[in-house]
Design an enzyme around this catalytic site. Structure first.
Site, mmCIF file in Angstrom:
data_model
loop_
_atom_site.group_PDB
_atom_site.id
_atom_site.type_symbol
_atom_site.label_atom_id
_atom_site.label_comp_id
_atom_site.label_asym_id
_atom_site.label_seq_id
_atom_site.Cartn_x
_atom_site.Cartn_y
_atom_site.Cartn_z
ATOM 1 N N ASP A 94 0.832 -1.010 -0.017
ATOM 2 C CA ASP A 94 -0.070 -0.026 0.016
ATOM 3 C C ASP A 94 0.845 1.208 0.074
ATOM 4 O OD1 ASP A 94 -0.521 -0.693 3.586
ATOM 5 O OD2 ASP A 94 0.531 0.983 2.717
ATOM 6 N N HIS A 109 8.538 -5.517 -1.206
ATOM 7 C CA HIS A 109 7.558 -6.657 -1.589
ATOM 8 C C HIS A 109 6.729 -5.675 -2.991
ATOM 9 C CE1 HIS A 109 7.720 -9.270 2.084
ATOM 10 N NE2 HIS A 109 8.651 -9.335 1.210
ATOM 11 N N CYS A 136 0.415 -5.068 -22.791
ATOM 12 C CA CYS A 136 1.593 -4.497 -22.228
ATOM 13 C C CYS A 136 1.743 -3.199 -22.923
ATOM 14 C CB CYS A 136 2.787 -5.233 -22.201
ATOM 15 S SG CYS A 136 4.271 -4.423 -21.890
ATOM 16 N N CYS A 139 5.333 -3.820 -25.206
ATOM 17 C CA CYS A 139 5.442 -4.848 -25.883
ATOM 18 C C CYS A 139 4.193 -5.492 -26.541
ATOM 19 C CB CYS A 139 6.238 -6.136 -25.361
ATOM 20 S SG CYS A 139 5.300 -7.192 -24.239
ATOM 21 N N THR A 176 4.754 -6.562 12.049
ATOM 22 C CA THR A 176 5.153 -7.834 11.134
ATOM 23 C C THR A 176 5.288 -9.045 12.253
ATOM 24 O OG1 THR A 176 6.823 -8.490 9.451
ATOM 25 C CG2 THR A 176 7.674 -7.241 11.288
ATOM 26 N N SER A 177 4.838 -10.033 11.613
ATOM 27 C CA SER A 177 4.880 -11.194 12.214
ATOM 28 C C SER A 177 6.233 -11.971 12.601
ATOM 29 C CB SER A 177 3.777 -12.367 11.976
ATOM 30 O OG SER A 177 3.969 -12.552 10.313
ATOM 31 N N ASN A 201 4.736 -4.074 18.277
ATOM 32 C CA ASN A 201 3.628 -4.798 17.377
ATOM 33 C C ASN A 201 2.653 -4.973 18.572
ATOM 34 O OD1 ASN A 201 3.770 -6.361 15.045
ATOM 35 N ND2 ASN A 201 3.581 -8.172 16.126
ATOM 36 N N GLU A 203 1.681 -7.936 19.396
ATOM 37 C CA GLU A 203 2.083 -8.991 20.244
ATOM 38 C C GLU A 203 3.300 -9.494 19.671
ATOM 39 O OE1 GLU A 203 -1.431 -11.640 19.228
ATOM 40 O OE2 GLU A 203 -0.523 -12.371 17.416
HETATM 41 N N1 APR Z 1 -0.889 -2.741 15.453
HETATM 42 C C1 APR Z 1 0.388 -3.248 15.598
HETATM 43 N N2 APR Z 1 0.655 -4.542 15.182
HETATM 44 C C2 APR Z 1 -0.563 -5.387 14.446
HETATM 45 C C3 APR Z 1 -2.001 -4.671 14.573
HETATM 46 C C4 APR Z 1 -1.978 -3.404 14.965
HETATM 47 N N3 APR Z 1 -3.175 -2.779 14.830
HETATM 48 N N4 APR Z 1 -2.729 -5.615 14.025
HETATM 49 C C5 APR Z 1 -1.858 -6.657 13.710
HETATM 50 N N5 APR Z 1 -0.599 -6.523 14.151
HETATM 51 C C6 APR Z 1 0.631 -7.327 14.045
HETATM 52 C C7 APR Z 1 0.072 -8.990 14.216
HETATM 53 O O1 APR Z 1 0.239 -9.391 15.766
HETATM 54 C C8 APR Z 1 1.245 -9.400 13.446
HETATM 55 O O2 APR Z 1 2.385 -9.663 14.167
HETATM 56 O O3 APR Z 1 0.988 -7.221 12.794
HETATM 57 C C9 APR Z 1 1.523 -8.646 12.214
HETATM 58 C C10 APR Z 1 1.122 -8.901 10.984
HETATM 59 O O4 APR Z 1 1.528 -10.021 10.444
HETATM 60 P P1 APR Z 1 1.320 -10.815 8.972
HETATM 61 O O5 APR Z 1 -0.265 -10.680 8.887
HETATM 62 O O6 APR Z 1 2.415 -12.161 8.888
HETATM 63 O O7 APR Z 1 1.788 -9.371 8.088
HETATM 64 P P2 APR Z 1 3.506 -9.468 7.466
HETATM 65 O O8 APR Z 1 4.384 -9.567 8.623
HETATM 66 O O9 APR Z 1 3.440 -7.900 7.037
HETATM 67 O O10 APR Z 1 3.558 -10.465 6.619
HETATM 68 C C11 APR Z 1 4.670 -10.303 5.805
HETATM 69 O O11 APR Z 1 4.121 -11.870 4.120
HETATM 70 O O12 APR Z 1 2.249 -12.662 2.891
HETATM 71 C C12 APR Z 1 3.569 -11.981 2.863
HETATM 72 O O13 APR Z 1 3.981 -10.484 1.338
HETATM 73 C C13 APR Z 1 3.060 -10.479 2.230
HETATM 74 O O14 APR Z 1 4.504 -8.729 3.117
HETATM 75 C C14 APR Z 1 3.847 -9.823 3.733
HETATM 76 C C15 APR Z 1 4.450 -10.782 4.294
#
Ligand code: APR
Length: 234
Positions: A94, A109, A136, A139, A176-177, A201, A203
């Protein structure tokens, strides 16, 4: 730690969650409703390009109507007002960081803003609706695809990111997870190079053990709080 001169930030889907954009692995997340193999791999695109393009058309429309939240705005403020040099890397496709005012965003990404030709690699501004038969603009072949990095493809700007991780004083992962590499390995790389590491994060992520410090809560709350502290240290 002493005042950081260089801060490298990695964001993930969680920073955009409060803007109404779904995450991937939270309960109810995108990959709990769709199979990523169908929607985020070159093989899935080859199997059913119409299904994949429809999914990204839907995501692009969701992004278009979403608004940056307080976390995006706080990171933009940090880059504009802080003394530290900020390198912002995002896994997100985004453009909410840009719309919040962040001056430079590294989209490892890819981005939903552009379309790419699967045949010749040409890029152009993404139309509202992409269809498999779209030619495209360079091309002419019907090989339009989203300009995003799918599983099994090489993320963008990895050299630039690696240099930032080697030089940074502080590495911060936000929303990010910590499950998808290479991004999930950035904290360890920065730490090995001598940086302090912080997780902001909802969690603890999968790689939580690598962070020196962590704050857990909604990004729209904990990110502005952290930025205010950094700016107050000036
Ligand atoms: N505030 C902070 N953290 C949050 C919130 C919030 N409101 N809501 C969710 N989260 C956290 C979750 O706890 C989780 O750890 O955001 C994280 C989202 O994790 P994912 O859904 O795995 O997203 P991401 O880590 O960005 O995934 C990485 O995976 O599928 C691919 O290309 C895709 O870029 C993406 C990559």
């Amino acid at each position: 730690m002493s005042k950081p001169r260089a801060i490298t930030i990695l964001t993930g889907a969680g920073i955009s969650a409060e803007s109404g954009l779904g995450t991937f692995r939270d309960p109810g997340g995108l990959w709990s409703r769709y199979d990523w193999r169908d929607l985020a791999t070159p093989e899935g695109f080859a199997r059913d390009p119409g299904f994949v393009l429809d999914f990204y058309n839907w995501r692009r429309e969701r992004v278009r109507t979403a608004r940056p939240n307080a976390a995006h705005l706080a990171l933009a403020r940090l880059a504009r007002e802080g003394e530290a040099a900020v390198t912002l890397v995002t896994q997100n496709v985004d453009d909410l960081h840009e719309r919040a005012g962040s001056p430079e965003v590294i989209h490892m990404h890819g981005t939903h803003l552009t379309a790419r030709c699967a045949a010749c690699g040409h890029r152009w501004p993404a139309p509202a609706v992409m269809a498999p038969a779209d030619p495209c603009l360079a091309c002419g072949r019907p090989a339009t695809r989203p300009d995003v990095v799918w599983f099994g493809e090489t993320p963008h700007h990895m050299g630039r990111i690696a240099r930032a991780l080697q030089a940074t004083d502080l590495f911060v992962a936000i929303g990010t997870s910590g499950t998808v590499y290479p991004a999930a390995g950035f904290a360890a790389a920065a730490r090995t190079a001598g940086a302090s590491t912080l997780e902001l994060n909802l969690e603890p992520g999968r790689n939580a053990g690598v962070f020196d410090a962590a704050r857990h809560g909604p990004a729209s709350e904990i990110v502005p709080e952290w930025v205010a502290e950094v700016l107050a240290e000036r």
